[in-house]
Enzyme design. Structure first.
Site, PDB file in Angstrom:
ATOM      1  N   GLN A   1      44.583  19.086  53.974  1.00  0.00           N
ATOM      2  CA  GLN A   1      45.501  19.185  53.507  1.00  0.00           C
ATOM      3  C   GLN A   1      46.330  20.120  54.447  1.00  0.00           C
ATOM      4  O   GLN A   1      45.786  21.147  54.501  1.00  0.00           O
ATOM      5  CB  GLN A   1      45.670  20.383  52.393  1.00  0.00           C
ATOM      6  CG  GLN A   1      47.222  20.369  51.520  1.00  0.00           C
ATOM      7  CD  GLN A   1      47.834  21.444  51.175  1.00  0.00           C
ATOM      8  OE1 GLN A   1      47.158  22.311  50.609  1.00  0.00           O
ATOM      9  NE2 GLN A   1      49.137  21.253  50.369  1.00  0.00           N
TER      10      GLN A   1
ATOM     11  N   GLY B   1      52.487  23.220  48.623  1.00  0.00           N
ATOM     12  CA  GLY B   1      51.893  24.030  47.613  1.00  0.00           C
ATOM     13  C   GLY B   1      50.576  23.036  46.949  1.00  0.00           C
ATOM     14  O   GLY B   1      50.241  22.032  46.885  1.00  0.00           O
ATOM     15  N   THR B   2      50.522  23.628  45.658  1.00  0.00           N
ATOM     16  CA  THR B   2      49.271  23.134  44.612  1.00  0.00           C
ATOM     17  C   THR B   2      49.599  21.606  44.650  1.00  0.00           C
ATOM     18  O   THR B   2      47.980  21.021  44.199  1.00  0.00           O
ATOM     19  CB  THR B   2      48.951  24.051  43.563  1.00  0.00           C
ATOM     20  OG1 THR B   2      50.518  24.260  42.262  1.00  0.00           O
ATOM     21  CG2 THR B   2      48.676  25.537  44.235  1.00  0.00           C
TER      22      THR B   2
ATOM     23  N   ASP C   1      40.450  30.326  44.765  1.00  0.00           N
ATOM     24  CA  ASP C   1      40.951  32.167  44.481  1.00  0.00           C
ATOM     25  C   ASP C   1      40.602  32.632  43.441  1.00  0.00           C
ATOM     26  O   ASP C   1      41.672  34.233  42.918  1.00  0.00           O
ATOM     27  CB  ASP C   1      42.381  32.467  44.499  1.00  0.00           C
ATOM     28  CG  ASP C   1      42.973  32.212  44.210  1.00  0.00           C
ATOM     29  OD1 ASP C   1      43.037  31.268  43.037  1.00  0.00           O
ATOM     30  OD2 ASP C   1      44.481  32.702  44.857  1.00  0.00           O
TER      31      ASP C   1
ATOM     32  N   ASN D   1      49.140  31.460  32.859  1.00  0.00           N
ATOM     33  CA  ASN D   1      48.881  30.197  33.474  1.00  0.00           C
ATOM     34  C   ASN D   1      47.147  30.785  34.138  1.00  0.00           C
ATOM     35  O   ASN D   1      47.754  31.082  35.828  1.00  0.00           O
ATOM     36  CB  ASN D   1      49.124  28.548  34.435  1.00  0.00           C
ATOM     37  CG  ASN D   1      48.659  28.082  35.053  1.00  0.00           C
ATOM     38  OD1 ASN D   1      47.387  27.635  34.459  1.00  0.00           O
ATOM     39  ND2 ASN D   1      48.486  27.582  36.006  1.00  0.00           N
TER      40      ASN D   1
ATOM     41  N   ASN E   1      45.009  37.843  45.129  1.00  0.00           N
ATOM     42  CA  ASN E   1      46.118  36.876  46.226  1.00  0.00           C
ATOM     43  C   ASN E   1      45.956  38.221  47.100  1.00  0.00           C
ATOM     44  O   ASN E   1      47.443  38.163  48.509  1.00  0.00           O
ATOM     45  CB  ASN E   1      47.695  37.009  45.246  1.00  0.00           C
ATOM     46  CG  ASN E   1      47.458  35.464  44.013  1.00  0.00           C
ATOM     47  OD1 ASN E   1      46.693  34.604  45.207  1.00  0.00           O
ATOM     48  ND2 ASN E   1      47.941  35.888  43.123  1.00  0.00           N
TER      49      ASN E   1
ATOM     50  N   HIS F   1      12.228  59.938  51.819  1.00  0.00           N
ATOM     51  CA  HIS F   1      12.789  60.868  52.338  1.00  0.00           C
ATOM     52  C   HIS F   1      13.352  60.608  53.963  1.00  0.00           C
ATOM     53  O   HIS F   1      12.819  60.160  54.835  1.00  0.00           O
ATOM     54  CB  HIS F   1      12.806  62.465  52.791  1.00  0.00           C
ATOM     55  CG  HIS F   1      11.964  62.936  51.451  1.00  0.00           C
ATOM     56  ND1 HIS F   1      12.460  63.440  50.609  1.00  0.00           N
ATOM     57  CD2 HIS F   1      10.418  63.292  51.685  1.00  0.00           C
ATOM     58  CE1 HIS F   1      11.431  64.052  49.953  1.00  0.00           C
ATOM     59  NE2 HIS F   1      10.358  63.502  50.537  1.00  0.00           N
TER      60      HIS F   1
ATOM     61  N   ASN G   1       2.163  55.366  52.939  1.00  0.00           N
ATOM     62  CA  ASN G   1       3.104  57.082  52.584  1.00  0.00           C
ATOM     63  C   ASN G   1       4.556  56.721  53.821  1.00  0.00           C
ATOM     64  O   ASN G   1       4.138  56.932  54.958  1.00  0.00           O
ATOM     65  CB  ASN G   1       2.394  58.141  52.163  1.00  0.00           C
ATOM     66  CG  ASN G   1       3.190  58.976  52.234  1.00  0.00           C
ATOM     67  OD1 ASN G   1       3.715  59.677  50.651  1.00  0.00           O
ATOM     68  ND2 ASN G   1       4.047  59.874  53.227  1.00  0.00           N
TER      69      ASN G   1
END
Ligand code: UD1
Ligand code: MG
Length: 409
Positions: A74, A79-80, A104, A171, A229, A331, A345
């Site tokens: 795209q 837009g979606t 997302d 939604n 977002n 440690h 060890n």
């Protein structure tokens, strides 16, 4: 049953994230957001996945094993609805159902998609969407229903009237469409809204307006609905994902002493009866065996494999190394690019010096070795089984070769 494909929208430039990276590459518990959406699609058995990419497309593509993915470009993010329409060339004649999801939404769960699909089939609807009821619905498209509860449409947050802003049903962008009807409706969408974008949600309103059956099923748990977002939402999503990861590990028999102060990567695998002490950070594809004890304050990084009964204590960091059964490093140690044999060890403060400023080298430590406190093991290095390194020693391959057979004395 209709054949099913999925479209995942992942092309958006994310202004609210304030980033130069594609939004869907931002990580949640070590994996890009898009990875979780792909998992959910694969789990419900779609035959093909179309991922719409635009901003930083090449970076997104490079991150995924894409044998079942068709990448769709795209060029301009309008837009979606426009993003879905970019798949037209591939899907115009497809006579099946199309799942449409957003890249997302990493908290998506396959069970929700299963409910969506079952509802779509049971109702024989033309489009079905799964909705969520949120205490704080701000930012999301609101589901508008008539007095009988039938869905009338979705109104985007920025386009809501005051009365619509109070609607708590939102939604999360989990849709299943009859493919042909979807593409017909997309052609008619106009950018008549505050953002001037082509909204997928308007295609849904169009489908309703032409008399098709559209069903909204309230099937999404509030903690699954979230779309990311902003950076703040990324951290909230990560926190929820972290709880899921830990919950699953605990169900599988792992003790996590203090879940709020432990961070475990989504890629990590941990076996039964291992105890993770507080302030442990596990990052990357780490594998931990049975009966280990890790932490407090341990840091395990990518490529670490702990076999069984390994004990790692405070301020111990391990990277890209395999530690065999019964290794102890209690440690302040750093073990990097090493293979450590059984029952070794490693004393307090001992480290592998794996980087000489130019290249990283490996250290191999045989079985049953004893490394005293404060030893520096300069890689590349091979320590034979049963080697004994005295406290405070700086060991290089050259020093071992010079000592010959006296190394173990
Ligand atoms: C969208 C929905 C909203 C829903 C919310 C759930 C629309 C118009 N709105 O809003 O109803 O409540 O998701 O999270 O659909 N994208 C593209 N190309 C574009 C624009 C967006 O691929 O031209 C992708 C984005 O990368 C993102 C997804 O689509 O992954 C959603 O876009 P986003 O801008 O986040 O939409 P929201 O405002 O969250
Ligand atoms: Mg979004």
């Amino acid at each position: 049953m209709a054949e099913r494909v999925a479209i995942i929208l992942a092309a958006g430039v994310s202004k609210r994230m304030n980033t130069q990276m594609a939004k869907v590459l931002h990580e949640v518990c070590g994996r890009p957001m898009l990875a979780y959406v792909l998992d959910a699609c694969r789990e419900v058995g779609v035959t093909k996945i179309y991922v719409v990419v635009g901003f930083s497309a090449e970076q997104v593509k490079a991150q995924f094993d894409d044998s079942d993915i068709t990448w769709i470009r795209q060029e301009k993010q309008q837009g979606t609805a426009h993003a879905v329409l970019c798949c037209e060339e591939h899907l115009k004649d497809f006579d099946g159902d199309t799942l449409v999801l957003c890249g997302d939404g990493p908290l998506i769960q396959a069970d929700t998609l299963k409910t969506l699909i079952e509802k779509h089939e049971a109702e024989q609807s033309t489009a079905t969407l799964a909705t969520a009821v949120l205490e704080n619905p701000s930012g999301y498209g609101r589901i508008v229903r008539d007095t009988y509860g039938n869905m009338q449409g979705i109104v985007e947050d920025g386009d809501c009237t005051n009365a619509q802003l109070a609607i708590k049903e939102v939604n999360p962008s989990y849709y299943l469409f009859n493919n042909k009807v979807l593409f017909e409706a997309l052609e008619k969408v106009k950018p008549d809204n505050v953002k001037g974008e082509y909204y997928l949600t308007d295609a849904l309103s169009g489908i309703i307006a032409t008399g098709h059956k559209v069903v909204a099923v309230t099937a999404v748990q509030p903690d699954t609905a979230m779309g990311v977002n902003s950076r703040a939402e990324l951290s909230t999503a990560s926190k929820i994902m972290q709880q899921r990861i830990q919950q699953k590990l605990m169900e599988n028999g792992v003790t996590i002493v203090d879940p709020d102060n432990t961070w475990i990567d989504a890629r990590a695998q941990i076996k039964q009866d291992t105890v993770i002490e507080p302030f442990t950070y596990i990052h990357g594809d780490v594998k931990i065996g049975h009966g280990c004890r890790v932490g407090p304050f341990a840091y395990l990084r990518g490529g670490t494999v702990l076999k069984d009964d390994v004990v790692l204590g405070v301020f111990t960091e391990v990277k890209n190394s395999t530690l065999a059964d019964g290794v102890r490093a209690r440690h302040h140690s750093y073990i990097g690019d090493a293979a450590v044999g059984q029952n070794v060890n490693i004393g307090a403060g001992s480290i592998t010096a794996n980087f000489d400023g130019k290249k990283v080298s490996r250290t191999n430590i045989g079985n049953d070795c004893y490394i005293g406190s404060g030893a520096i093991l300069i890689a590349p290095l091979e320590l034979k089984d049963g080697s004994h390194v005295s406290a405070g020693t700086v060991v290089s391959q050259k020093s071992i070769d010079e000592l010959g057979d006296k190394t173990n004395t």
